[in-house]
Enzyme design. Structure first.
Site, mmCIF file in Angstrom:
data_model
loop_
_atom_site.group_PDB
_atom_site.id
_atom_site.type_symbol
_atom_site.label_atom_id
_atom_site.label_comp_id
_atom_site.label_asym_id
_atom_site.label_seq_id
_atom_site.Cartn_x
_atom_site.Cartn_y
_atom_site.Cartn_z
ATOM 1 N N THR A 195 -0.477 1.529 4.083
ATOM 2 C CA THR A 195 -1.096 0.170 4.094
ATOM 3 C C THR A 195 0.181 -0.822 4.270
ATOM 4 O O THR A 195 1.160 -0.625 3.792
ATOM 5 C CB THR A 195 -2.000 -0.015 3.184
ATOM 6 N N VAL B 19 1.737 -4.694 6.171
ATOM 7 C CA VAL B 19 1.826 -5.392 7.441
ATOM 8 C C VAL B 19 1.957 -4.378 8.653
ATOM 9 O O VAL B 19 3.072 -3.711 8.611
ATOM 10 C CB VAL B 19 2.753 -6.565 7.195
ATOM 11 N N GLY B 20 1.145 -4.239 9.393
ATOM 12 C CA GLY B 20 1.309 -3.390 10.385
ATOM 13 C C GLY B 20 2.590 -3.571 11.368
ATOM 14 O O GLY B 20 3.039 -2.397 11.779
ATOM 15 N N THR C 227 -6.640 -1.961 3.369
ATOM 16 C CA THR C 227 -6.965 -0.904 4.187
ATOM 17 C C THR C 227 -7.254 0.092 3.417
ATOM 18 O O THR C 227 -6.571 0.223 2.207
ATOM 19 C CB THR C 227 -5.561 -0.645 5.209
ATOM 20 N N ARG D 19 -5.167 -7.422 18.726
ATOM 21 C CA ARG D 19 -3.773 -7.146 17.964
ATOM 22 C C ARG D 19 -4.191 -5.404 17.532
ATOM 23 O O ARG D 19 -5.218 -5.231 17.343
ATOM 24 C CB ARG D 19 -3.668 -7.900 16.638
ATOM 25 N N VAL D 20 -3.072 -4.741 17.691
ATOM 26 C CA VAL D 20 -3.183 -3.363 17.242
ATOM 27 C C VAL D 20 -2.676 -3.307 16.019
ATOM 28 O O VAL D 20 -1.584 -3.462 15.602
ATOM 29 C CB VAL D 20 -2.471 -2.471 18.316
ATOM 30 N N SER D 21 -3.294 -2.692 14.995
ATOM 31 C CA SER D 21 -2.707 -2.129 13.741
ATOM 32 C C SER D 21 -1.968 -0.962 13.592
ATOM 33 O O SER D 21 -2.085 -0.228 14.568
ATOM 34 C CB SER D 21 -4.150 -2.100 12.780
ATOM 35 N N ASP D 22 -1.157 -0.701 12.546
ATOM 36 C CA ASP D 22 -0.434 0.418 12.545
ATOM 37 C C ASP D 22 -1.364 1.619 12.318
ATOM 38 O O ASP D 22 -1.007 2.755 12.528
ATOM 39 C CB ASP D 22 0.509 0.207 11.574
#
Ligand code: ASP
Length: 280
Positions: A204, A206-207, A155, A183-186
């Protein structure tokens, strides 16, 4: 004026000297261009510009060269926060666009400021963002070889403090790679990207861990309450330890502190604070 950027985590950087060098050179060049931009633009304009350069560089997992998800498609997420106006905007899991951060920038002026999926794509098309396929042959090869077991993070993010003392943060990702569609990333949440008048952070890692620790917003709130930036970052990353959270952050405070840290080796980053510094 200060600027700090990251290019996510990338374990190959430790072993593959060629990739490491390429990333060092790319980050040094981009931080230089970003800093030049900051001399005549606001923090918000600069983080968008700088993240768009990172998105265009196929060494990183954002924009062109993003990871392919488990169903063979690429979905991009990006967000932007203006520390002065406290406005946050973003796109989640948008497909077939070149620079998701520029769509987030467009959304900053709207009432509905975070759009996902098809709605985000329709908004992009209506606003002149043309069809673009962000896939590269290298990512397709990796996908076909099913390198899914190792999460490959890359990222990108940028935080800037402009000449007027305003802060902004921007973050953009292709996700963690091989995830379940939807899936939604942070990266397009306030856990992954946050700014106010006191501090700005881009994350950056693991979301899911970053969301669990509400990392970016927690750090900024601690800085707002008077904690030095470095301490606020370390305290917040420490809180990830009970669940072995995996995260890296870059940040700047309004006092002019600049900081980066990660829970695991290692995040790749570069900063411009009088002179260019790059991860080694
Ligand atoms: N935070 C991103 C995600 O979980 C991945 C990354 O930082 O590389 O989607």
């Amino acid at each position: 004026m200060k600027l700090i950027i990251h290019g996510g985590f990338f374990s190959e950087s430790q072993t593959n000297q060629e990739i490491k060098k390429a990333k060092q050179e790319a980050l040094a060049e981009i931080v230089k261009l970003g800093y030049k931009h900051l001399q005549s633009h606001t923090a918000v304009e600069t983080v968008v510009y700088t993240v768009s350069l990172l998105e265009d560089c196929d060494l990183f997992n954002a924009g062109t060269g993003s990871q392919i998800q488990s169903d063979g498609r690429i979905r991009l997420s990006a967000s932007l926060m203006d520390g002065k106006t406290m406005r946050f905007s973003g796109v989640i899991n948008i497909e077939e666009v070149k620079n998701p951060i520029c769509i987030a920038e467009k959304l900053l002026g709207y009432d509905d400021r975070v759009l996902s999926g098809k709605g985000a794509q329709n908004f992009a098309r209506e606003n002149g963002f043309d069809y673009y396929n962000p896939e590269t042959p290298q990512r397709r090869k990796e996908y076909e070889q099913k390198l899914s077991d190792s999460i490959r993070l890359g990222t990108v993010g940028c935080v800037a403090l402009d000449i007027l003392g305003n802060l902004a943060a921007a973050t953009s990702t292709g996700g963690k790679g091989f995830e379940i569609p939807g899936r939604v990333s942070d990266s397009a949440t306030t856990a992954g990207n946050y700014a106010n008048a006191f501090g700005a952070i881009s994350c950056t890692g693991v979301g899911e861990d970053i969301v669990s620790g509400a990392v970016a917003s927690s750090i900024v709130i601690r800085v707002t309450d008077g904690m030095p930036l470095g301490l606020a970052v370390e305290k917040t990353l420490n809180e990830l330890k009970p669940f072995e959270g995996f995260a890296g952050v870059v940040g700047i405070s309004a006092r002019g502190e600049l900081y980066h840290a990660d829970t695991h080796p290692y995040m790749v980053w570069a900063s411009f604070d009088d002179k260019i510094e790059v991860f080694s």
